[in-house]
Design an enzyme around this catalytic site. Sequence first.
Site, PDB file in Angstrom:
ATOM      1  N   LYS A  52      -0.516   1.568  -5.076  1.00  0.00           N
ATOM      2  CA  LYS A  52      -1.149   0.595  -4.604  1.00  0.00           C
ATOM      3  C   LYS A  52      -2.305   0.841  -3.834  1.00  0.00           C
ATOM      4  O   LYS A  52      -3.263   0.282  -3.738  1.00  0.00           O
ATOM      5  CB  LYS A  52      -0.351  -0.511  -4.116  1.00  0.00           C
ATOM      6  CG  LYS A  52       0.542  -1.211  -5.018  1.00  0.00           C
ATOM      7  CD  LYS A  52       2.096  -1.981  -4.350  1.00  0.00           C
ATOM      8  CE  LYS A  52       2.876  -2.239  -5.450  1.00  0.00           C
ATOM      9  NZ  LYS A  52       4.074  -2.995  -4.903  1.00  0.00           N
ATOM     10  N   GLN A  96       7.383  -3.609   0.269  1.00  0.00           N
ATOM     11  CA  GLN A  96       7.777  -3.043  -0.967  1.00  0.00           C
ATOM     12  C   GLN A  96       9.276  -3.408  -1.114  1.00  0.00           C
ATOM     13  O   GLN A  96      10.077  -2.882  -0.213  1.00  0.00           O
ATOM     14  CB  GLN A  96       7.498  -1.730  -1.183  1.00  0.00           C
ATOM     15  CG  GLN A  96       7.833  -0.936  -2.374  1.00  0.00           C
ATOM     16  CD  GLN A  96       6.970  -1.542  -3.574  1.00  0.00           C
ATOM     17  OE1 GLN A  96       5.832  -1.884  -3.564  1.00  0.00           O
ATOM     18  NE2 GLN A  96       7.608  -1.313  -4.771  1.00  0.00           N
ATOM     19  N   ASP A 119       2.315 -11.082  -2.798  1.00  0.00           N
ATOM     20  CA  ASP A 119       3.391 -11.011  -3.933  1.00  0.00           C
ATOM     21  C   ASP A 119       3.571 -12.359  -4.490  1.00  0.00           C
ATOM     22  O   ASP A 119       4.331 -12.256  -5.662  1.00  0.00           O
ATOM     23  CB  ASP A 119       4.612 -10.021  -3.279  1.00  0.00           C
ATOM     24  CG  ASP A 119       4.789  -8.924  -3.510  1.00  0.00           C
ATOM     25  OD1 ASP A 119       4.218  -8.382  -4.372  1.00  0.00           O
ATOM     26  OD2 ASP A 119       5.358  -7.968  -2.644  1.00  0.00           O
TER      27      ASP A 119
END
Length: 283
Positions: A52, A96, A119
Amino acid sequence: MKIIDGKAISASLKEAVREQVGALKAKYGRVPHLTVIRVGEDPASVVYVRNKAKACEACGISNTTLVLPEDISEASLLDKVRELNEDPAVDGILVQLPLPKHISEARVIETIAREKDVDGFHPCNVAGLWQKTPHMSPCTPKGIMKLLEAAGVDPCGKRAVVIGRSNIVGLPVAKMLLDANATVTLCHTRTVNLAEVTRQADILVVAAGRAKMVRADMVSPGCVVIDVGMDRDPVTGALCGDVDFDAVAPIAGAITPVPGGVGPMTIACLMENTVECFLKRVQ
Ligand code: GUN
């Protein structure tokens, strides 16, 4: 059979983001900023988070990775998230997953400011997806829909079968396929006679998390197979997907490889979502 090249498709998406970021810098005097939090040293998460950050660099998106200890308390993690919520220099926050067992993922996700939720996991964004009101879309399902589009597959009127009912992939991709007018069946570990169901599929999305669980006898000729798995082959230890690629590819109409299919698309969509969060905050 056609191999759907997620690496190439994601590269062109990232190139478009890079150009857009350049224009944003000229217009607003700054670029979007993404902060990624990793808790602990889960080996898969280490790789995902590194990828990422690399994608941010490639797109010109400024980014920070915070690595917090495995034994951090939930309260301390929530404080960190609240601090980032208040930080005007931060446009997107990504924690995460999975998190260590002593931390509630639900509480962490609902603490992230909705407008910084790159997200699309916040309850408000999930509600937006299910109620068709404005929302941030989760990256992996969004990437899957883009792969289908790039491969020239219109879900309208097709039978789509999804294996896996997670909040991150199975549920949202089922809703997106439904919104694209597919007839959707959602399968899971308790589905009886799975192969009979999957053989009905024109589009098969596999997000089960079990190495090579989709075999040749589960797929009908011409089926478009999207493999979300990131597994290890139990025999060779090599990276593989939830689909037995060598067995299924000759039957499928189109198929995504692992690696180089869904994974890079997830990251490209994260880049898009970060720009989207930035735009909502500056406008
Ligand atoms: N773990 C696996 N996939 C994802 C994702 O899309 N976002 C986050 N935050 N964690 C993940």
